[in-house]
Design a protein around this motif. Structure first.
Motif, PDB file in Angstrom:
ATOM      1  N   ASP A  50       0.828  -1.207   0.000  1.00  0.00           N
ATOM      2  CA  ASP A  50       0.000   0.000   0.000  1.00  0.00           C
ATOM      3  C   ASP A  50       0.862   1.256   0.000  1.00  0.00           C
ATOM      4  OD1 ASP A  50      -1.867  -1.977   0.358  1.00  0.00           O
ATOM      5  OD2 ASP A  50      -2.643  -1.224   2.261  1.00  0.00           O
ATOM      6  N   GLU A  51       0.295   2.338  -0.534  1.00  0.00           N
ATOM      7  CA  GLU A  51       0.996   3.627  -0.491  1.00  0.00           C
ATOM      8  C   GLU A  51       1.107   4.159   0.938  1.00  0.00           C
ATOM      9  OE1 GLU A  51      -0.115   2.906  -4.593  1.00  0.00           O
ATOM     10  OE2 GLU A  51      -1.338   2.857  -2.772  1.00  0.00           O
ATOM     11  N   LYS A  52       0.181   3.706   1.796  1.00  0.00           N
ATOM     12  CA  LYS A  52       0.222   4.074   3.222  1.00  0.00           C
ATOM     13  C   LYS A  52       0.564   2.830   4.048  1.00  0.00           C
ATOM     14  CE  LYS A  52      -2.845   7.180   4.642  1.00  0.00           C
ATOM     15  NZ  LYS A  52      -4.149   7.852   4.939  1.00  0.00           N
ATOM     16  N   VAL A  53       1.126   3.055   5.223  1.00  0.00           N
ATOM     17  CA  VAL A  53       1.520   1.936   6.083  1.00  0.00           C
ATOM     18  C   VAL A  53       0.390   1.472   6.996  1.00  0.00           C
ATOM     19  CG1 VAL A  53       3.942   2.668   6.075  1.00  0.00           C
ATOM     20  CG2 VAL A  53       2.415   3.461   7.916  1.00  0.00           C
ATOM     21  N   ASP A  54      -0.744   2.153   6.966  1.00  0.00           N
ATOM     22  CA  ASP A  54      -1.824   1.953   7.943  1.00  0.00           C
ATOM     23  C   ASP A  54      -2.342   0.522   8.027  1.00  0.00           C
ATOM     24  OD1 ASP A  54      -1.483   4.650   7.141  1.00  0.00           O
ATOM     25  OD2 ASP A  54      -3.480   5.192   7.834  1.00  0.00           O
ATOM     26  N   SER A  67      10.778   8.482   6.734  1.00  0.00           N
ATOM     27  CA  SER A  67      12.185   8.146   6.519  1.00  0.00           C
ATOM     28  C   SER A  67      12.367   6.639   6.632  1.00  0.00           C
ATOM     29  CB  SER A  67      13.061   8.838   7.568  1.00  0.00           C
ATOM     30  OG  SER A  67      12.788   8.277   8.854  1.00  0.00           O
ATOM     31  N   TYR A  68      13.490   6.148   6.121  1.00  0.00           N
ATOM     32  CA  TYR A  68      13.767   4.721   6.245  1.00  0.00           C
ATOM     33  C   TYR A  68      13.827   4.314   7.716  1.00  0.00           C
ATOM     34  CZ  TYR A  68      16.520   0.479   6.617  1.00  0.00           C
ATOM     35  OH  TYR A  68      16.963  -0.761   6.967  1.00  0.00           O
ATOM     36  N   LYS A  69      14.455   5.120   8.554  1.00  0.00           N
ATOM     37  CA  LYS A  69      14.573   4.805   9.978  1.00  0.00           C
ATOM     38  C   LYS A  69      13.202   4.736  10.628  1.00  0.00           C
ATOM     39  CE  LYS A  69      16.915   6.284  14.222  1.00  0.00           C
ATOM     40  NZ  LYS A  69      17.779   7.313  14.851  1.00  0.00           N
ATOM     41  N   GLY A  70      12.324   5.693  10.281  1.00  0.00           N
ATOM     42  CA  GLY A  70      10.967   5.702  10.839  1.00  0.00           C
ATOM     43  C   GLY A  70      10.168   4.497  10.373  1.00  0.00           C
ATOM     44  N   LEU A  71      10.316   4.165   9.114  1.00  0.00           N
ATOM     45  CA  LEU A  71       9.590   3.020   8.545  1.00  0.00           C
ATOM     46  C   LEU A  71      10.070   1.714   9.177  1.00  0.00           C
ATOM     47  CD1 LEU A  71       7.544   3.019   5.994  1.00  0.00           C
ATOM     48  CD2 LEU A  71       9.394   1.827   4.850  1.00  0.00           C
ATOM     49  N   ARG A  72      11.362   1.645   9.418  1.00  0.00           N
ATOM     50  CA  ARG A  72      11.964   0.423   9.947  1.00  0.00           C
ATOM     51  C   ARG A  72      11.525   0.141  11.394  1.00  0.00           C
ATOM     52  NH1 ARG A  72      14.239  -3.826   7.089  1.00  0.00           N
ATOM     53  NH2 ARG A  72      15.795  -4.839   8.358  1.00  0.00           N
ATOM     54  N   SER A  73      11.100   1.178  12.089  1.00  0.00           N
ATOM     55  CA  SER A  73      10.670   1.003  13.482  1.00  0.00           C
ATOM     56  C   SER A  73       9.267   0.404  13.592  1.00  0.00           C
ATOM     57  CB  SER A  73      10.699   2.354  14.218  1.00  0.00           C
ATOM     58  OG  SER A  73       9.671   3.211  13.711  1.00  0.00           O
ATOM     59  N   LEU A  74       8.541   0.364  12.476  1.00  0.00           N
ATOM     60  CA  LEU A  74       7.165  -0.143  12.491  1.00  0.00           C
ATOM     61  C   LEU A  74       7.149  -1.668  12.497  1.00  0.00           C
ATOM     62  CD1 LEU A  74       5.591   2.271   9.830  1.00  0.00           C
ATOM     63  CD2 LEU A  74       5.628   2.532  12.321  1.00  0.00           C
ATOM     64  N   ASN A  75       6.038  -2.220  12.956  1.00  0.00           N
ATOM     65  CA  ASN A  75       5.874  -3.676  12.993  1.00  0.00           C
ATOM     66  C   ASN A  75       4.921  -4.121  11.891  1.00  0.00           C
ATOM     67  OD1 ASN A  75       5.647  -6.376  13.602  1.00  0.00           O
ATOM     68  ND2 ASN A  75       4.565  -6.085  15.541  1.00  0.00           N
ATOM     69  N   ALA A  76       5.461  -4.785  10.891  1.00  0.00           N
ATOM     70  CA  ALA A  76       4.643  -5.277   9.768  1.00  0.00           C
ATOM     71  C   ALA A  76       3.983  -6.613  10.089  1.00  0.00           C
ATOM     72  CB  ALA A  76       5.509  -5.401   8.514  1.00  0.00           C
ATOM     73  N   GLY A  77       4.232  -7.133  11.292  1.00  0.00           N
ATOM     74  CA  GLY A  77       3.626  -8.402  11.679  1.00  0.00           C
ATOM     75  C   GLY A  77       2.640  -8.260  12.824  1.00  0.00           C
ATOM     76  N   HIS A  78       2.145  -7.056  13.042  1.00  0.00           N
ATOM     77  CA  HIS A  78       1.342  -6.795  14.251  1.00  0.00           C
ATOM     78  C   HIS A  78       0.012  -7.539  14.254  1.00  0.00           C
ATOM     79  CE1 HIS A  78      -1.719  -3.687  12.797  1.00  0.00           C
ATOM     80  NE2 HIS A  78      -1.029  -4.001  11.730  1.00  0.00           N
ATOM     81  N   ARG A  79      -0.456  -7.964  13.094  1.00  0.00           N
ATOM     82  CA  ARG A  79      -1.725  -8.706  13.054  1.00  0.00           C
ATOM     83  C   ARG A  79      -1.514 -10.213  13.237  1.00  0.00           C
ATOM     84  NH1 ARG A  79      -4.792  -7.530   7.816  1.00  0.00           N
ATOM     85  NH2 ARG A  79      -2.708  -7.637   6.939  1.00  0.00           N
ATOM     86  N   PHE A  80      -0.256 -10.625  13.306  1.00  0.00           N
ATOM     87  CA  PHE A  80       0.073 -12.040  13.493  1.00  0.00           C
ATOM     88  C   PHE A  80       0.761 -12.178  14.855  1.00  0.00           C
ATOM     89  CE2 PHE A  80      -0.467 -11.392   9.040  1.00  0.00           C
ATOM     90  CZ  PHE A  80      -0.851 -12.609   8.488  1.00  0.00           C
ATOM     91  N   LYS A  81      -0.038 -12.271  15.898  1.00  0.00           N
ATOM     92  CA  LYS A  81       0.462 -12.211  17.269  1.00  0.00           C
ATOM     93  C   LYS A  81       1.463 -13.323  17.576  1.00  0.00           C
ATOM     94  CE  LYS A  81      -2.286  -8.734  18.020  1.00  0.00           C
ATOM     95  NZ  LYS A  81      -1.739  -7.366  17.977  1.00  0.00           N
ATOM     96  N   HIS A  82       1.335 -14.477  16.912  1.00  0.00           N
ATOM     97  CA  HIS A  82       2.199 -15.612  17.210  1.00  0.00           C
ATOM     98  C   HIS A  82       3.568 -15.507  16.541  1.00  0.00           C
ATOM     99  CE1 HIS A  82       0.336 -16.472  13.364  1.00  0.00           C
ATOM    100  NE2 HIS A  82       1.241 -17.409  13.127  1.00  0.00           N
ATOM    101  N   ILE A  83       3.763 -14.490  15.710  1.00  0.00           N
ATOM    102  CA  ILE A  83       5.003 -14.394  14.950  1.00  0.00           C
ATOM    103  C   ILE A  83       5.977 -13.385  15.552  1.00  0.00           C
ATOM    104  CG2 ILE A  83       5.935 -13.596  12.723  1.00  0.00           C
ATOM    105  CD1 ILE A  83       3.623 -15.082  11.394  1.00  0.00           C
TER     106      ILE A  83
END
Length: 240
Positions: A50-54, A67-83
């Protein structure tokens, strides 16, 4: 034989477009992975749909404004609690991993809504640095971007994404220097598949998750299916 491309990695079971999803796709014996690329505010090529990270992370905002640093701090697995936490990967990170396997990578350039200046050049430079020219397929709904990529790197395969049916798509693909096209699987039939392949134009359909649709396309000799379910696709492919 029909190839299997894991859509955003093994995305039915793991966070899409993450290294975990790509690693699990390889374990599932996918022939390839399909990824999406965009660019951060400071010019890093990152893998996110997506164009947005939401939707896919615990953050908010446009990729191009972070920024890359800001993006890297996000959790792309937040909907997969077991991961646990999964970072948004960079293209460099993916290419480093690809050095240890033989998987093909379909890179979808997500620049049909936001024109990321210089993304094609930066991506091609990386592909050449790693020597992956024959392991990459460019696709996009932005066909101008595909033609631009073909002109500067004719050794890298291109394949336009087609959401609607068009007349004789193999002719269109050939006209823009593409070796294939990636249609919505609901917009093709056996005649289109066979006519394209006869003209040496590959047909890789997206996003095929229904066993019935998978089996029909395999029987029709489609070049590849792009799916969230690579294990199911592999099982169907090995059936007599």
């Amino acid at each position: 034989m029909t190839k299997i491309f894991a859509h955003r990695g093994y995305s039915s079971q793991y966070p899409e477009n993450t290294m975990k999803a790509f690693e699990e796709a390889e374990k599932a014996k996918a022939d390839g992975i399909e990824i999406d690329i965009q660019m951060t505010k400071d010019g890093e090529v990152v893998i996110i749909h997506d164009e947005k990270v939401d939707r896919t992370t615990n953050g908010l905002g446009y990729v191009q404004e972070l920024s890359y640093k800001g993006l890297r701090s996000l959790n792309a697995g937040h909907r997969f609690k077991h991961i646990g936490k999964e970072a948004i990967p960079t293209l460099i990170e993916l290419f480093d991993w690809m050095q240890d396997n033989t998987i093909t990578c379909n890179i979808e350039m997500k620049n049909n809504k936001i024109p990321y200046k210089g993304m094609e050049e930066k991506t091609i430079e990386l592909i050449r640095k790693y020597g992956f020219e024959k392991r990459i397929i460019f696709s996009s709904f932005n066909h101008y971007s595909l033609v631009h990529s073909y002109r500067i790197a004719p050794e890298i395969e291109t394949a336009p994404l087609l959401s609607d049916g068009i007349y004789q798509p193999w002719i269109y693909a050939n006209a823009i220097g593409a070796k294939g096209f990636h249609p919505n699987y609901k917009r093709i039939n056996q005649e289109i598949i066979q006519s394209s392949i006869e003209k040496n134009i590959k047909v890789r359909a997206y996003t095929v998750n229904s066993p019935k649709a998978m089996r029909a396309l395999i029987n029709e000799g489609i070049s590849a299916i792009i799916t969230d379910e690579p294990i199911l696709a592999r099982e169907l492919l090995t059936l007599p």
